[in-house]
Design a protein around this motif. Structure first.
Motif, PDB file in Angstrom:
ATOM      1  N   LYS A   1      29.403 155.059  10.904  1.00 38.39           N
ATOM      2  CA  LYS A   1      30.113 153.956  11.583  1.00 38.39           C
ATOM      3  C   LYS A   1      29.305 153.488  12.784  1.00 38.39           C
ATOM      4  CE  LYS A   1      34.985 154.541  10.542  1.00 38.39           C
ATOM      5  NZ  LYS A   1      36.322 154.865  11.080  1.00 38.39           N
ATOM      6  N   ASN A   2      28.793 154.436  13.547  1.00 35.25           N
ATOM      7  CA  ASN A   2      27.976 154.089  14.712  1.00 35.25           C
ATOM      8  C   ASN A   2      26.707 153.351  14.294  1.00 35.25           C
ATOM      9  OD1 ASN A   2      29.773 155.194  16.535  1.00 35.25           O
ATOM     10  ND2 ASN A   2      28.752 157.179  16.564  1.00 35.25           N
ATOM     11  N   GLN A   3      26.085 153.783  13.203  1.00 36.81           N
ATOM     12  CA  GLN A   3      24.878 153.118  12.722  1.00 36.81           C
ATOM     13  C   GLN A   3      25.177 151.680  12.291  1.00 36.81           C
ATOM     14  OE1 GLN A   3      21.641 154.351  12.756  1.00 36.81           O
ATOM     15  NE2 GLN A   3      22.683 155.859  14.018  1.00 36.81           N
ATOM     16  N   VAL A   4      26.295 151.489  11.568  1.00 39.24           N
ATOM     17  CA  VAL A   4      26.683 150.146  11.130  1.00 39.24           C
ATOM     18  C   VAL A   4      26.944 149.257  12.336  1.00 39.24           C
ATOM     19  CG1 VAL A   4      28.506 148.818   9.979  1.00 39.24           C
ATOM     20  CG2 VAL A   4      27.546 150.826   8.859  1.00 39.24           C
ATOM     21  N   GLU A   5      27.692 149.772  13.313  1.00 36.65           N
ATOM     22  CA  GLU A   5      27.984 148.983  14.519  1.00 36.65           C
ATOM     23  C   GLU A   5      26.704 148.626  15.271  1.00 36.65           C
ATOM     24  OE1 GLU A   5      30.804 151.197  16.809  1.00 36.65           O
ATOM     25  OE2 GLU A   5      32.403 150.897  15.348  1.00 36.65           O
ATOM     26  N   ALA A   6      25.802 149.584  15.397  1.00 38.31           N
ATOM     27  CA  ALA A   6      24.548 149.326  16.112  1.00 38.31           C
ATOM     28  C   ALA A   6      23.721 148.259  15.398  1.00 38.31           C
ATOM     29  CB  ALA A   6      23.743 150.618  16.249  1.00 38.31           C
ATOM     30  N   LEU A   7      23.645 148.339  14.081  1.00 37.57           N
ATOM     31  CA  LEU A   7      22.872 147.351  13.329  1.00 37.57           C
ATOM     32  C   LEU A   7      23.526 145.974  13.377  1.00 37.57           C
ATOM     33  CD1 LEU A   7      21.833 149.593  10.332  1.00 37.57           C
ATOM     34  CD2 LEU A   7      20.291 148.542  11.987  1.00 37.57           C
ATOM     35  N   GLU A   8      24.860 145.947  13.350  1.00 35.10           N
ATOM     36  CA  GLU A   8      25.554 144.661  13.467  1.00 35.10           C
ATOM     37  C   GLU A   8      25.327 144.046  14.840  1.00 35.10           C
ATOM     38  OE1 GLU A   8      29.264 145.129  10.334  1.00 35.10           O
ATOM     39  OE2 GLU A   8      29.580 145.713  12.411  1.00 35.10           O
TER      40      GLU A   8
ATOM     41  N   LYS B   1      23.326 140.542  15.917  1.00 30.36           N
ATOM     42  CA  LYS B   1      23.994 139.521  16.738  1.00 30.36           C
ATOM     43  C   LYS B   1      23.148 139.143  17.944  1.00 30.36           C
ATOM     44  CE  LYS B   1      28.706 140.835  15.587  1.00 30.36           C
ATOM     45  NZ  LYS B   1      29.944 141.430  16.105  1.00 30.36           N
ATOM     46  N   ARG B   2      22.420 140.133  18.490  1.00 26.14           N
ATOM     47  CA  ARG B   2      21.623 139.884  19.691  1.00 26.14           C
ATOM     48  C   ARG B   2      20.348 139.117  19.410  1.00 26.14           C
ATOM     49  NH1 ARG B   2      22.337 145.729  21.711  1.00 26.14           N
ATOM     50  NH2 ARG B   2      20.746 145.970  20.159  1.00 26.14           N
ATOM     51  N   ARG B   3      19.904 139.105  18.185  1.00 26.67           N
ATOM     52  CA  ARG B   3      18.649 138.405  17.881  1.00 26.67           C
ATOM     53  C   ARG B   3      18.799 136.930  18.202  1.00 26.67           C
ATOM     54  NH1 ARG B   3      17.051 141.319  12.269  1.00 26.67           N
ATOM     55  NH2 ARG B   3      16.411 143.251  13.234  1.00 26.67           N
ATOM     56  N   GLY B   4      17.824 136.408  18.864  1.00 22.55           N
ATOM     57  CA  GLY B   4      17.846 134.996  19.220  1.00 22.55           C
ATOM     58  C   GLY B   4      18.568 134.710  20.520  1.00 22.55           C
ATOM     59  N   THR B   5      19.129 135.722  21.147  1.00 25.51           N
ATOM     60  CA  THR B   5      19.841 135.499  22.406  1.00 25.51           C
ATOM     61  C   THR B   5      19.048 136.008  23.604  1.00 25.51           C
ATOM     62  OG1 THR B   5      21.040 137.571  22.195  1.00 25.51           O
ATOM     63  CG2 THR B   5      22.097 135.618  21.290  1.00 25.51           C
ATOM     64  N   ASN B   6      17.818 136.433  23.366  1.00 22.15           N
ATOM     65  CA  ASN B   6      16.997 136.903  24.478  1.00 22.15           C
ATOM     66  C   ASN B   6      16.611 135.720  25.353  1.00 22.15           C
ATOM     67  OD1 ASN B   6      17.104 139.438  23.424  1.00 22.15           O
ATOM     68  ND2 ASN B   6      15.112 139.322  22.443  1.00 22.15           N
ATOM     69  N   ARG B   7      16.666 135.927  26.635  1.00 20.25           N
ATOM     70  CA  ARG B   7      16.312 134.874  27.574  1.00 20.25           C
ATOM     71  C   ARG B   7      15.140 135.333  28.421  1.00 20.25           C
ATOM     72  NH1 ARG B   7      21.562 133.125  30.655  1.00 20.25           N
ATOM     73  NH2 ARG B   7      21.155 130.976  30.124  1.00 20.25           N
ATOM     74  N   VAL B   8      14.287 134.417  28.702  1.00 17.45           N
ATOM     75  CA  VAL B   8      13.168 134.700  29.580  1.00 17.45           C
ATOM     76  C   VAL B   8      13.497 134.077  30.926  1.00 17.45           C
ATOM     77  CG1 VAL B   8      10.720 134.323  30.005  1.00 17.45           C
ATOM     78  CG2 VAL B   8      11.547 134.706  27.672  1.00 17.45           C
ATOM     79  N   MET B   9      13.422 134.886  31.955  1.00 13.84           N
ATOM     80  CA  MET B   9      13.730 134.389  33.297  1.00 13.84           C
ATOM     81  C   MET B   9      12.503 134.571  34.163  1.00 13.84           C
ATOM     82  SD  MET B   9      17.549 135.920  33.683  1.00 13.84           S
ATOM     83  CE  MET B   9      18.002 134.935  35.071  1.00 13.84           C
ATOM     84  N   ARG B  10      12.318 133.646  35.043  1.00 15.75           N
ATOM     85  CA  ARG B  10      11.193 133.718  35.959  1.00 15.75           C
ATOM     86  C   ARG B  10      11.732 134.015  37.339  1.00 15.75           C
ATOM     87  NH1 ARG B  10       7.594 128.555  37.048  1.00 15.75           N
ATOM     88  NH2 ARG B  10       9.495 127.773  36.185  1.00 15.75           N
ATOM     89  N   ILE B  11      11.119 134.955  37.999  1.00 13.55           N
ATOM     90  CA  ILE B  11      11.520 135.323  39.345  1.00 13.55           C
ATOM     91  C   ILE B  11      10.395 134.962  40.298  1.00 13.55           C
ATOM     92  CG2 ILE B  11      12.136 137.207  40.876  1.00 13.55           C
ATOM     93  CD1 ILE B  11      13.271 138.637  38.432  1.00 13.55           C
ATOM     94  N   VAL B  12      10.747 134.258  41.326  1.00 16.73           N
ATOM     95  CA  VAL B  12       9.762 133.861  42.337  1.00 16.73           C
ATOM     96  C   VAL B  12      10.071 134.624  43.607  1.00 16.73           C
ATOM     97  CG1 VAL B  12       8.814 131.937  43.662  1.00 16.73           C
ATOM     98  CG2 VAL B  12       9.617 131.558  41.314  1.00 16.73           C
ATOM     99  N   PRO B  13       9.202 135.552  43.982  1.00 17.42           N
ATOM    100  CA  PRO B  13       9.446 136.301  45.211  1.00 17.42           C
ATOM    101  C   PRO B  13       9.270 135.378  46.433  1.00 17.42           C
ATOM    102  CG  PRO B  13       7.377 136.961  44.220  1.00 17.42           C
ATOM    103  CD  PRO B  13       8.001 135.989  43.304  1.00 17.42           C
ATOM    104  N   ARG B  14      10.142 135.568  47.371  1.00 18.16           N
ATOM    105  CA  ARG B  14      10.056 134.762  48.591  1.00 18.16           C
ATOM    106  C   ARG B  14      10.062 135.665  49.801  1.00 18.16           C
ATOM    107  NH1 ARG B  14      14.518 130.150  48.189  1.00 18.16           N
ATOM    108  NH2 ARG B  14      14.604 130.847  50.312  1.00 18.16           N
TER     109      ARG B  14
ATOM    110  N   LEU C   1      21.231 147.229   7.423  1.00 19.13           N
ATOM    111  CA  LEU C   1      22.679 147.200   7.616  1.00 19.13           C
ATOM    112  C   LEU C   1      23.384 147.465   6.297  1.00 19.13           C
ATOM    113  CD1 LEU C   1      25.214 146.673   9.291  1.00 19.13           C
ATOM    114  CD2 LEU C   1      24.862 144.219   8.920  1.00 19.13           C
ATOM    115  N   GLU C   2      22.892 146.876   5.234  1.00 24.87           N
ATOM    116  CA  GLU C   2      23.521 147.055   3.913  1.00 24.87           C
ATOM    117  C   GLU C   2      23.446 148.517   3.464  1.00 24.87           C
ATOM    118  OE1 GLU C   2      26.047 145.763   1.389  1.00 24.87           O
ATOM    119  OE2 GLU C   2      25.183 144.421   2.875  1.00 24.87           O
ATOM    120  N   GLN C   3      22.311 149.172   3.694  1.00 26.51           N
ATOM    121  CA  GLN C   3      22.177 150.583   3.337  1.00 26.51           C
ATOM    122  C   GLN C   3      23.132 151.448   4.159  1.00 26.51           C
ATOM    123  OE1 GLN C   3      17.979 150.836   4.128  1.00 26.51           O
ATOM    124  NE2 GLN C   3      17.463 150.931   1.943  1.00 26.51           N
TER     125      GLN C   3
END
Length: 78
Positions: free
Chosen positions: A52-59, A63-76, A6-8
């Motif tokens: 600008k697009n590269q900076v926004e994408a890296l920012e 921000k998204r790091r650590g916000t990943n969620r694992v969900m379990r789906i049970v088929p019925r 991001l700094e680069q």
């Protein structure tokens, strides 16, 4: 994953924005029938958009790091 940090990316963006300011102060001049173009302002502006697009994408990526969620789906079978 990006090839730069991001700094680069911010440094590149800043450099291109400085280049735009310098070019707009004196992009070209004419001596008789000859004209000298120092730089292509269109190309500089395209580079600014790119970085600008590269900076926004890296920012957004940082921000998204650590916000990943694992969900379990049970088929019925209803």
């Amino acid at each position: 994953m990006s090839a730069w940090t991001l700094e680069q990316a911010k440094q590149h963006l800043h450099a291109w924005m400085e280049a735009e300011l310098k070019v707009t102060a004196g992009q070209n001049y004419r001596i008789g029938s000859r004209e000298l173009n120092r730089a292509n302002l269109y190309q500089i502006r395209e580079e600014i958009k790119y970085w600008k697009n590269q900076v926004e994408a890296l920012e957004n990526q940082s921000k998204r790091r650590g916000t990943n969620r694992v969900m379990r789906i049970v088929p019925r079978d209803l």
